[in-house]
Design a protein around this motif. Sequence first.
Motif, mmCIF file in Angstrom:
data_model
loop_
_atom_site.group_PDB
_atom_site.id
_atom_site.type_symbol
_atom_site.label_atom_id
_atom_site.label_comp_id
_atom_site.label_asym_id
_atom_site.label_seq_id
_atom_site.Cartn_x
_atom_site.Cartn_y
_atom_site.Cartn_z
ATOM 1 N N SER A 54 -65.490 -58.220 13.841
ATOM 2 C CA SER A 54 -64.652 -57.162 14.405
ATOM 3 C C SER A 54 -63.496 -57.696 15.256
ATOM 4 O O SER A 54 -62.359 -57.268 15.111
ATOM 5 C CB SER A 54 -65.504 -56.243 15.271
ATOM 6 O OG SER A 54 -66.395 -55.532 14.475
ATOM 7 N N GLY A 55 -63.807 -58.622 16.164
ATOM 8 C CA GLY A 55 -62.781 -59.105 17.085
ATOM 9 C C GLY A 55 -61.632 -59.755 16.342
ATOM 10 O O GLY A 55 -60.457 -59.461 16.582
ATOM 11 N N SER A 81 -65.642 -52.416 14.083
ATOM 12 C CA SER A 81 -65.110 -51.766 15.271
ATOM 13 C C SER A 81 -63.971 -50.799 14.896
ATOM 14 O O SER A 81 -63.229 -51.038 13.949
ATOM 15 C CB SER A 81 -64.581 -52.834 16.229
ATOM 16 O OG SER A 81 -63.723 -52.263 17.157
ATOM 17 N N VAL A 99 -69.636 -57.268 19.944
ATOM 18 C CA VAL A 99 -68.876 -56.030 19.785
ATOM 19 C C VAL A 99 -69.655 -55.030 18.935
ATOM 20 O O VAL A 99 -69.736 -53.847 19.250
ATOM 21 C CB VAL A 99 -67.529 -56.320 19.104
ATOM 22 C CG1 VAL A 99 -66.717 -55.064 19.003
ATOM 23 C CG2 VAL A 99 -66.776 -57.374 19.874
ATOM 24 N N GLY A 134 -71.001 -51.663 20.542
ATOM 25 C CA GLY A 134 -70.303 -50.498 19.990
ATOM 26 C C GLY A 134 -71.291 -49.439 19.522
ATOM 27 O O GLY A 134 -71.140 -48.249 19.812
ATOM 28 N N GLN A 191 -65.982 -57.094 24.862
ATOM 29 C CA GLN A 191 -64.984 -56.807 23.831
ATOM 30 C C GLN A 191 -63.566 -57.000 24.348
ATOM 31 O O GLN A 191 -62.603 -56.863 23.599
ATOM 32 C CB GLN A 191 -65.173 -55.384 23.314
ATOM 33 C CG GLN A 191 -66.541 -55.186 22.711
ATOM 34 C CD GLN A 191 -66.838 -53.739 22.416
ATOM 35 O OE1 GLN A 191 -66.021 -53.040 21.864
ATOM 36 N NE2 GLN A 191 -68.020 -53.296 22.799
ATOM 37 N N THR A 200 -57.996 -54.819 24.331
ATOM 38 C CA THR A 200 -57.370 -54.640 23.025
ATOM 39 C C THR A 200 -56.061 -53.886 23.201
ATOM 40 O O THR A 200 -56.016 -52.911 23.947
ATOM 41 C CB THR A 200 -58.293 -53.851 22.087
ATOM 42 O OG1 THR A 200 -59.553 -54.509 22.063
ATOM 43 C CG2 THR A 200 -57.741 -53.792 20.691
ATOM 44 N N SER A 218 -55.820 -58.709 20.585
ATOM 45 C CA SER A 218 -57.143 -58.484 21.154
ATOM 46 C C SER A 218 -57.617 -59.751 21.854
ATOM 47 O O SER A 218 -57.704 -60.815 21.270
ATOM 48 C CB SER A 218 -58.116 -58.021 20.078
ATOM 49 O OG SER A 218 -58.803 -59.086 19.523
ATOM 50 N N MET A 256 -60.439 -61.648 24.003
ATOM 51 C CA MET A 256 -61.847 -61.680 24.375
ATOM 52 C C MET A 256 -62.142 -63.013 25.042
ATOM 53 O O MET A 256 -61.577 -64.028 24.657
ATOM 54 C CB MET A 256 -62.725 -61.542 23.130
ATOM 55 C CG MET A 256 -62.733 -60.168 22.529
ATOM 56 S SD MET A 256 -64.117 -59.999 21.426
ATOM 57 C CE MET A 256 -63.396 -60.520 19.908
#
Lengths: 384, 353
Positions: free
Chosen positions: A108-109, A132, A178, A182, B181, B184, B263, B265
């Motif tokens: 996802s990231g 995500s 994530v 999530g 996460q 973003t 994004s 992280m």
Amino acid sequence: MKKKIMSLCLVLAMAAMTLAGCGGSSAGSDTFKIGGIGPTTGGAAVYGIAVRNAAELAIKEVNAAGGINGYQIEYKFEDDELDNEKSVNAYNTLKDWGMNMLIGSVTSGCCTAVAAESSNDNMFQLTPSGSSTDCTANNDNVFQVCFSDPNQGIGAAQYIGSNNLATKVAIIYDSSDVYSSGIYEKFVAEAANQPFEVVSTEAFTADSKTDFSVQLQKASDAGADLVFLPIYYTEASLILTQANTMGYAPKFFGCDGLDGILGVENFDTSLAEGVMLLTPFAADAEDAATQKFVSDYKAAYGDIPNQFAADAYDAIYIIKAAAEKADAKPSDSVADLGTKMEDAMRTITVDGLTGAAMSWDADGAVNKAPKAMQIINGNYSLIQ
Amino acid sequence: MKSLKNNKNLYNNLITIGIVVVGYILVTILSAAGVLSNLLQGLLVPLCAYIILAVSLNLTVGILGELSLGHAGFMCVGAFTSAFFSKCTQNTITFAPLRFLIALLIGAACAGVIGFLIGMPVLRLKGDYLAIVTLAFGEIIKNIVNVLFIGKDAKGFHFSMKDSLSLNLEEGGDVIINGAQGITGTPKDSNFTVGVILIILTLLIVLNLIHSRDGRAIMSIRDNLIAAESVGIHITKYKLMAFTISAALAGTAGVLYSHNLNSLMATPKNFGYNMSIMILVFVVLGGIGNIRGSVIAAVVLTLLPELLRGLNDYRMLIYSIVLIVMMLYNWAPNMIAFRKKLANRFSRKKEVA
């Protein structure tokens, strides 16, 4: 003086490398070039390799059957080491190679980071497993094969609630992941509307994923009769083993990450008996398409494919369906191809391994019926 | 005599900055001519960030003489504070350069303050102990960022260390830092030109510091602490000065890095000890205390794994081997002797010819 010459040489060498790096950018327009991105080295390599192999398998099949609109597919997969920055580098490398369409990123990231770049180019991007919502939000060019995390969390909560599986639910999730957090968040939000109560919520992180006795003890003390595990199967197998050792036997319920639990080495599969999971794919399902995929995959790569592999396999056939609908040609520019494919994606329905009659909404999230499986007699079987 | 020496310094500094400027011009020309591959265009900004990191760490390791393994932590502070600011003000400050400038100042200042606070207890230690404690602080910073949840709605900011649900945001509220996460949707405000300007700024700060009165004091601490103390040099002050400047510059690199990625992280890979050690490798390979070497090593070692992509799965293996070979070539005593011999032979040949 010597130093000066050295640095001059270095600059020249770098300039030469730069020029060498862009040799392949003038693409021949007689093949579709599909690129893939995912982690093939490091801790998440299992997922990246599964996607790489399954997509390759599907592409071989498509090519053997005459390709897409009569054009053969060329395929190239790049490693991103599970690093957002490296993922963008991989994307740029594939662009240099002359990529028309992208499968990825697997996680996802990375997918979110790549989507920000690909939306600038309007490159058609289909992620097999980047679940995500950030991957697809505000990016018209990005579509998912897997369920988005919120859908999985809400789906799981509704399933538990409507089937009265439990009154007290405990959750153990991976806060550093994530995917896991999530699902967890949406599950808890939806749980408020359901006839059960969340009595214990315990997190672990990637650094502490070997001992779960504390989390299980808390769940047990809170009197939970169902433990929800929105995590991957490696940790879940440990949780099941440790719960068994301490004599705690609630129902266990998981999401698609639990798929593969029966294949964990040295894991007593009888412990997984009765575990329920919402997953789009099970390797030992009875239908002909799945069995063919599993046996082909095993013959080619020696492993039993997991859900990531199935998603990637479907992704290629989804691209094929969309490209045929859009009448796409490799000679279209990347942005034009993207627009064509995006329009087609919103109108097609595809039957695949991970769901029948998959269709896509305006955001790029997939609509397909979630399947609940239960492990009975050491096999996944569909709950009707 | 004195002026000659000063001129020599100036000359050396000019070469270092000159290399950066020539590199910039070369890349700009290639880019304008359209022959620069997408991969390299995408690598330019991270490259600038790594150069700044290497140069700033060289200040701690090479000039102050203390081994710090927490440099990525300061980068993390700079990256997250500035990305937080930019995301919050994305719609209020629409002029990107101004927003980036403020973000830059915030990122550098926050990293500097954290560096100062950590430096106070840590710099009482020496050698291995200091290395271990900085390593720990770097990890602490990364882990705090990973459990931090910050959201914003009509009422203002909400904080939590548990999960984004316990922020209790109102309808229409926005989660800005979402724990593991990360952030973003940071606006992409940094670009290569800004990166090069920041490199030159960093080089000017570090090189001027080295050759200033304060820099001499810092180097005297490195060379002999007791002697330095005996002539009345304020050890703590100078140590903290070098450490804080180094941290603030690392924060600058973090700002550049975070505004290039959508994004952000905090993973062990980009802000954990892996990264700290990576930066240390740049410094060691380029030569401890050699600023120009840091710049070149950062460029070579960042490009190497990307240019080796053709080798697929063997890429990281070969990268490691190349790294070992380069280290041996640069630092093994036998290799140094061999290189000298080689150089002598060549120069003799030239004389003969």
